[in-house]
Structure formats: structure tokens, C-alpha cells
Design an enzyme around this catalytic site. Sequence first.
Site, PDB file in Angstrom:
ATOM      1  N   ILE A  60      50.522 -90.761 -26.612  1.00 55.57           N
ATOM      2  CA  ILE A  60      51.947 -91.102 -26.641  1.00 55.57           C
ATOM      3  C   ILE A  60      52.345 -91.788 -25.341  1.00 55.57           C
ATOM      4  O   ILE A  60      53.066 -92.783 -25.336  1.00 55.57           O
ATOM      5  CB  ILE A  60      52.806 -89.845 -26.867  1.00 55.57           C
ATOM      6  CG1 ILE A  60      52.366 -89.169 -28.162  1.00 55.57           C
ATOM      7  CG2 ILE A  60      54.282 -90.189 -26.920  1.00 55.57           C
ATOM      8  CD1 ILE A  60      53.024 -87.842 -28.413  1.00 55.57           C
ATOM      9  N   THR A  80      53.464 -84.380 -22.939  1.00 58.23           N
ATOM     10  CA  THR A  80      52.284 -83.523 -22.949  1.00 58.23           C
ATOM     11  C   THR A  80      52.456 -82.468 -24.037  1.00 58.23           C
ATOM     12  O   THR A  80      53.478 -82.406 -24.709  1.00 58.23           O
ATOM     13  CB  THR A  80      52.156 -82.751 -21.625  1.00 58.23           C
ATOM     14  OG1 THR A  80      53.215 -81.768 -21.580  1.00 58.23           O
ATOM     15  CG2 THR A  80      52.294 -83.666 -20.439  1.00 58.23           C
ATOM     16  N   LYS A 117      56.889 -79.773 -27.564  1.00 60.37           N
ATOM     17  CA  LYS A 117      57.775 -78.854 -28.282  1.00 60.37           C
ATOM     18  C   LYS A 117      57.939 -77.513 -27.587  1.00 60.37           C
ATOM     19  O   LYS A 117      58.774 -76.711 -27.968  1.00 60.37           O
ATOM     20  CB  LYS A 117      57.202 -78.593 -29.684  1.00 60.37           C
ATOM     21  CG  LYS A 117      57.205 -79.801 -30.578  1.00 60.37           C
ATOM     22  CD  LYS A 117      56.663 -79.479 -31.950  1.00 60.37           C
ATOM     23  CE  LYS A 117      55.191 -79.776 -32.118  1.00 60.37           C
ATOM     24  NZ  LYS A 117      54.763 -81.144 -32.016  1.00 60.37           N
ATOM     25  N   ALA A 132      58.714 -86.590 -35.444  1.00 64.47           N
ATOM     26  CA  ALA A 132      58.369 -87.733 -34.584  1.00 64.47           C
ATOM     27  C   ALA A 132      59.526 -88.727 -34.500  1.00 64.47           C
ATOM     28  O   ALA A 132      60.577 -88.404 -33.969  1.00 64.47           O
ATOM     29  CB  ALA A 132      57.078 -88.398 -35.053  1.00 64.47           C
ATOM     30  N   LEU A 171      61.408 -89.916 -36.891  1.00 63.98           N
ATOM     31  CA  LEU A 171      62.440 -89.864 -37.935  1.00 63.98           C
ATOM     32  C   LEU A 171      63.798 -89.466 -37.340  1.00 63.98           C
ATOM     33  O   LEU A 171      63.861 -88.616 -36.454  1.00 63.98           O
ATOM     34  CB  LEU A 171      62.051 -88.838 -39.017  1.00 63.98           C
ATOM     35  CG  LEU A 171      60.792 -89.171 -39.818  1.00 63.98           C
ATOM     36  CD1 LEU A 171      60.488 -88.051 -40.810  1.00 63.98           C
ATOM     37  CD2 LEU A 171      60.954 -90.496 -40.545  1.00 63.98           C
ATOM     38  N   LYS A 190      58.782 -76.353 -34.731  1.00 63.87           N
ATOM     39  CA  LYS A 190      59.766 -77.322 -35.238  1.00 63.87           C
ATOM     40  C   LYS A 190      60.943 -76.608 -35.903  1.00 63.87           C
ATOM     41  O   LYS A 190      62.091 -77.016 -35.759  1.00 63.87           O
ATOM     42  CB  LYS A 190      59.094 -78.275 -36.222  1.00 63.87           C
ATOM     43  CG  LYS A 190      58.107 -79.201 -35.515  1.00 63.87           C
ATOM     44  CD  LYS A 190      57.295 -80.001 -36.496  1.00 63.87           C
ATOM     45  CE  LYS A 190      56.376 -80.950 -35.760  1.00 63.87           C
ATOM     46  NZ  LYS A 190      55.349 -81.512 -36.636  1.00 63.87           N
ATOM     47  N   GLY A 242      52.152 -89.828 -35.269  1.00 70.68           N
ATOM     48  CA  GLY A 242      51.601 -91.147 -34.958  1.00 70.68           C
ATOM     49  C   GLY A 242      52.157 -91.618 -33.641  1.00 70.68           C
ATOM     50  O   GLY A 242      53.327 -91.389 -33.334  1.00 70.68           O
TER      51      GLY A 242
END
Length: 816
Positions: free
Chosen positions: A467, A545, A569, A601, A603, A672, A791
Site C-alpha cells: 500500500i 502497516t 485496523k 478498502a 469503497l 471491521k 487491493g
Amino acid sequence: MTVEVQVTPEQIQAVADTVQVHKFGGSSLADAYCYRRVARIVTEYAGASDLVVVSAAGDTTNRILAIIDAQADDLGIAEVLLRQLQKYQQGLITELLNGDLQEQLLAQSSHDFARWWGWLRGDEVITHRPELLSYGELWSARLLAALLQQQGIQAAAIDARDFLIADDAPEPHIRVPVSRAGLLNRIAPHPGTRFIVTGFICSDPTGRSLILGRNGSDYSATLIGSLVDAKQVTIWKDVAGVYSADPRKVERVVSLPLLDWHEAEELARLGSPVLHPRTFQPVNRERMVIAVRSSLKVENQQTRIGQYDDTEPKGKVLTSLADVVLFRINLSDAQLVQQFEELELVPLISWNEIAQHHAYYAYHQNHLEYLERWLEQVDKTDQVVQMQGYSMIALVGNRIQETTQYSTFKTELSAQNLRRLAFSPDNNAVIAILEQKLDNRLLNRLHSQLFNYRRSLGVLVVGRGNIGSAWLALYRRLQERINEQMDVRILGILNSTRMWLDYHGLELDDWEASFDTFARPYELSQLIPELPNAGCDELVMLDLTDSAEVAQLYPSFFANGVHIISANKRAGASRESQYHEIRTIQREYEREWYYNTTVGAGLPLNYTINDLINSGDTIRSISGIFSGTMSWLFENFNEEVKFSDLVREAKQRGLTEPDPRADLTGQDIIRKLLILAREIGLTLDWQDIQVESLLPEQLRGISYEEFMQRLPELDEPMQQLYLEAQQQGKVPRLLASFAVQPDDSVEARVGIEFIPAGDMLANLIPGENIFVIYTDWYHEMPLVISGPGAGKEVTAGGVQSDLNQLLSHLSNRHKG
Ligand code: ADP
Ligand code: ASP
Ligand code: MG
């Protein structure tokens, strides 16, 4: 003591007409390279008969003071320091001179140091500090003169104590007529010789050395200039003139082409290191101009200080002092009030608080010793209360009260621990005394507001994996657009062990190679408190990270003024108590925290939820497939493939967490779920969620390597699960959900469910996430957000979206 002028009026006039004065400070003479540069300036930019005033080389004065202190405390240390000083000074001689000149100067130097060693060992009595301090300037004058001679230029050193005579006082009183006669007698007969004069020092009528105060050679230069009635004094510094603020503290300062005497004088009086407070005392303001320019970059702009008609009201320089001491006295002690008013040392500001019968005088900490001595002399020590821990920020410029900058200054500082805000008597400065430490970010913010500079955001990129790399590539592509709102700079890229840091901003061309070359080991907890020194108006840390250690430091980031954008997260999904602490500190320090990519991600999930809530809707439940990894695994799973092969392939494609068990146990989904629930204001903790893990017991406590080897142990139970669902015409999916119950409690669950084969949830594209949201408004048909939930590109895009949001928040806040 009298000295007769022995030169003719014509000679004196010739001196006034031709001679200019140049002054070089310690930083311009720090090493051999600097000396050569100064010699070149003296040859090219000074006239053949000019006077050159020099300070002690580099930090020689500080070294001498350290030796004097050590001599009283610890002889061993004093010896080491003296040896170092000798090496430094003699090193300059051997590096710069050769042949006879070198021999001659080394002999003089050895003679001087023999005296120092004698003093240190007690054989020679030198009780007078100024005499020891004088050596610094003496050595540099001699060396520069010799260097010029070596280059074939006529030059000679003069010890200012031979002509500059003063009466001892905390600020020595110069005897002008004798000093003037002494200087003219020495130089007027020798047109065509550049004289190198020691700054900082003078002598009393009996020949005892006196010093003109720390950084006093600026004063020496204007004093000497006024003695010969020079038209110009050039003060060569390591800065290209006087800037709009101290360049060591504030970014993007600008050099000011012109300053009026009043402004420069006020700036010096307020303790700016760029000009000594006494610099302007001797100046004939109608005749003289003072130029401040850079000895490092002669081609740069310079500041000219003189008599200008520019009386337009304007704040020009933001100046500050870190250590200010307040003296409080009782107004009923009229004698003491009178004594303070008459004191030669003018306070930064003073004021009365009539109701309490108090008068306050604010001074720079540097003057404390002088003031304490004075109070002892007038026998008033007990009548004064000393108050420490204050700082000063001031804006200097003509008719400051009439400017709009003044109100900006006042508004910004009123939000601080402001003790006093007042104008200087001549309305050349507005001065704020703060009851707090000096904060460079405050200075930067003020500076950009006052002078309308673009504000800056420093970015620290933590994590240089998938990322991180994708975001850096994106950043470089969008750089121009991102920089429209603020001046955005990447200050550092960090991985778990090394960091590449540069507060001026990293050059990102080929950054991976640069990282390998420049990155150094670091300790994050030690770095964070240093970050405010970066000199940016705002700072943000991108946590890209999956590190628990970084997440744990969020409170520390916030408390040091850093905003956070997380793809990690762990903080958002930490235990309720820790989460609460993070939020409390974030709010207390008014920092922003965005984490849009932690769920779904790229969205637009968080935005949608927030927008609904802000518009008056209430979220009732959210369910769906929150894990791109699990979506990928299950959409590709059937009776013909082995689950273990799928896990391995997903891992290879970078679709899993570093340890795929975080996916299989549902941990990643729980995180999440927690983040989403907290986002809508629910209090939910790990133990409140019912979890059904896909990971068999025997694979839990083992090492990662062993786990990857034993992956096939997953196959049998997964196959069974599949067949069981198939018998009901369904397929298994790992679903997550939470729902607010009628009694406001929350039911939350992560586990396998069998979904009818034709259902939306059973027909995602592998990797797709789906969030099914029921609200008061969307209660018959849910609001559904679906799309790729993992992704590197989409995640990097989501991070960028957070950064955009931060930028618009910061620039709006600034405008407001
Ligand atoms: P010198 O070489 O004459 O001893 P100093 O190092 O004492 O010079 O003072 C110059 C320093 O003052 C500069 O290097 C700069 O960091 C600092 N400074 C503080 N405020 C200002 C300002 N407004 N403009 C320029 N320099 C400033
Ligand atoms: N060398 C002296 C000091 O360091 C004087 C000067 O630099 O102006 O204070
Ligand atoms: Mg100095």
C-alpha cells in the site's frame, strides 16, 4: 586619558569617503573553507582600505566559556577542552597558511596557549574573564590578516583594545573621542591596507580587557563604522539578510530587502539573534546604511537597513524568545518602580496590574544574571518576585497597530496561554508574553497567516509495503493537484526498522533506491516527540502497516500534534478501553483521524454512513461479506478444489493478511465490524461478538511456518461444510453482521452461513465485498454497497481520499 589626533583633516575625510566596514561572525569563520571564502569576499567585495571586523572562529567563544567553567569544577575536563581548542585553532593555521607565515602564526599561537596552560595549572594568574575571552577574536583577526597577506593583499590585524576605550559597566560606555583618535591614527596613514579588527572586545583606560556582550561584534562593527564616519557597514552572516522569521524555526521565510531603523532597532531590542541589541546605538542614521548579507551565498538578496520613507504600516518580522522571565514588584514601592524605569536595560515589555498593585517587567532569560546583580547592588532582591516559564512572540513593523496583521496576531495568540499583549512604545511591534513553552508549529502557523504564505502539511509514511508503494506512486502522479490547497511534503518513509527522514521534504524520484541509501535505524517512540520540529504547519502520519506497535502509539502521535490516516485496523478495532483513550486524546488535541480504507478498502462506506447520520438517518444494521479475502476464497471454492490450495494462492496474490490465520479466524472481519459499529456510535468490544472460526483448534497456537505446512488439515472440514450446504441447495459464506435491537443492545456475529445459491451474497465476483445497510430510511430495501474490498490500488486511492479530506478540512479551518 587623552589621545590626540595625529592625522590631517584631509586624511580623516579621505577615510570617511572611502572606508567601509565589513563584519564576519563566528559562523562565517567556522573552518578553513569558510576562511578562504571570507578572504575572497574581502578581496572582491571590500575596498582596498576597508575595515574588517571579525568574531571568534566558529564556537570558540563558547569553548572558552566552557573551559573557564570547567577550570573551576573539573581540571581534567578543562584540559581536554583546552587541548581541543588548541587543536582547532592551530589546525586552522596549518590548513590555511604555509611557509614563514604559518611558522610565525604557529609561534604566536604556541605562545598564547603556553599562557593558557600556565593559567590552567595555576602558574599564571589570569583572573579576568574578558582577557581570556579576547583571545578568540584576536586569533581570528590575526589569521585572516595573514591569509590575505599570503594571497598578496595588503592587510594587517588590529587588536581593538589598542584603540577602543570604554568605562566598565554591564554594557561598557565607549569613550568616543579617544577611541576615534586612536583608530584614525592607526589607519588613516595607510590607505590601501585592509585592516582586520577584533570584534567583541575593547579596553578600559588602564588597559584591562572588556567585552561588549555576547554576539557583540555586530555592535563593534557599527561602532567602528561610526568612529570613522563610514557610509556603510556590511554584516556578513550565514543568512541572506533579515528574514520574515528565524529560518531555524520557521519554514519558507523570505528575506526583506529594506528595513527602517526603527524596525531593525526594535527587532534587535527584542533579542533576535540576527542583530545585537546595541548595533544601532552608535549609528548616524542620516548617513549610514547597514547591509546584512550572506557570506555563504553572496549572490543572494540582502537586507539594507537605513532611513527610508517607507512608512506604510506593515508587520515585517515575526520574532520570538523561548525563555522569558517576569519580575513582579509591588506598585507601592515607588522607589523600586523608579529604579526599574531608569534601568539602562529596557524590558521587552512592562505593565501594571493596578487591582493587584503589581507591576511586571519582562526580560530575556539571558539578562537574568545582570538583573540579579543589579538587584543585589540596589539591595532590592527580596522585593522582587521572579516568574519563569514564559516565552515571547512579537511582530515587528512600522505602525503595527494600524495593520490587519495585528488582529490576526491577536486572534491566534488569544487562543494560547496569553499573559500579556501590548504594543511597543513607538508602535513598531506588538509583543505577546505567553505562559507556555515556545512552539514552532504555532510560529509557522502565525507566519503563514500573517504573511499569507501557503500553509504546509508534512507527511510521514509509515509502512513501505504494497500500500505504501502504491500510495507513493499515486502521490507522485497527483502531486501538483494535491499541492494546490497546501504545500504538502513527504518528510519521511519508515519501515519497521529503518527510516528515511528529511524535514525539508524527500526527493521521491527513485525513492526505493534512496531509501536503501539514506534510511537509518530508528525508534518510533523517540521520533514522535521530535516531529513538531519539522517546521510544518500541520503533520499527518499515514499508518500503512498492520503493526500493533504503531497502533499503540496513536495517542502519542495525537499528543504531539500529528493527524493520522490509517489503513491499519488495529487502533480502530482495539479493546474498548484503549479505543476510548485514543479517541479522548485525539479530541483533546483536536487532531483528525481518518480510516476510510480499514473497511471495504476504497469503497465509499464510511462516507456514506456518516453522510446518512449527519443528514438525520439512523443505522439499524449492517451485514455482509466484509472480507475480500474470504470472498475470494469462498467464491472460488467448490467440491473440486482444495481449500488449502486456495489459501496458498490467495497468499501468493497478496490477498490475505500477512498470516492468513487472521482471515480464517474471522479476526480481520471482527476488526471491521468493530470499526463500523463504532463509526455509528455504538459501544462494542471484542467479547460482544459471537465468532465462529474456520480455523481448527490444532492449527492455532503454532508457528506461521508450521501452519503453512499443515494447511491441508483445513481441507477435510471445509469439504464437509461445502457438501452440507450443497445438500440444502446452498453455499457456505463467511458473513458478518451487527444489528441494533429494539432495546438498543447490539447483536453482532461473524460466522458461516448457508446462502441460497441464487442470492446476491452467493454470487459475488471473487474478492468482492458487500455491505447491506438497513436504516430508518432504507428499511424495506437495504442500501447496498459492493465492489472490490481489497487491493493495493484501491486502498492507496482510499488513503488519498482521506488525505484530500484532511486537506480540505485544514484549509477550511484556516479560512475560518
Ligand atoms: P553571526 O554569524 O553574526 O554570529 P548569528 O549566528 O549570531 O550570526 O546570527 C544569525 C542567525 O540568526 C541566523 O543564522 C539565523 O538562524 C538567526 N535568525 C533569527 N531570526 C532571524 C531573522 N529574522 N532573520 C535572519 N536570521 C535570523
Ligand atoms: N564571539 C563573540 C560571541 O560569540 C562575539 C560575536 O560572535 O559577535 O559572543
Ligand atoms: Mg553570533
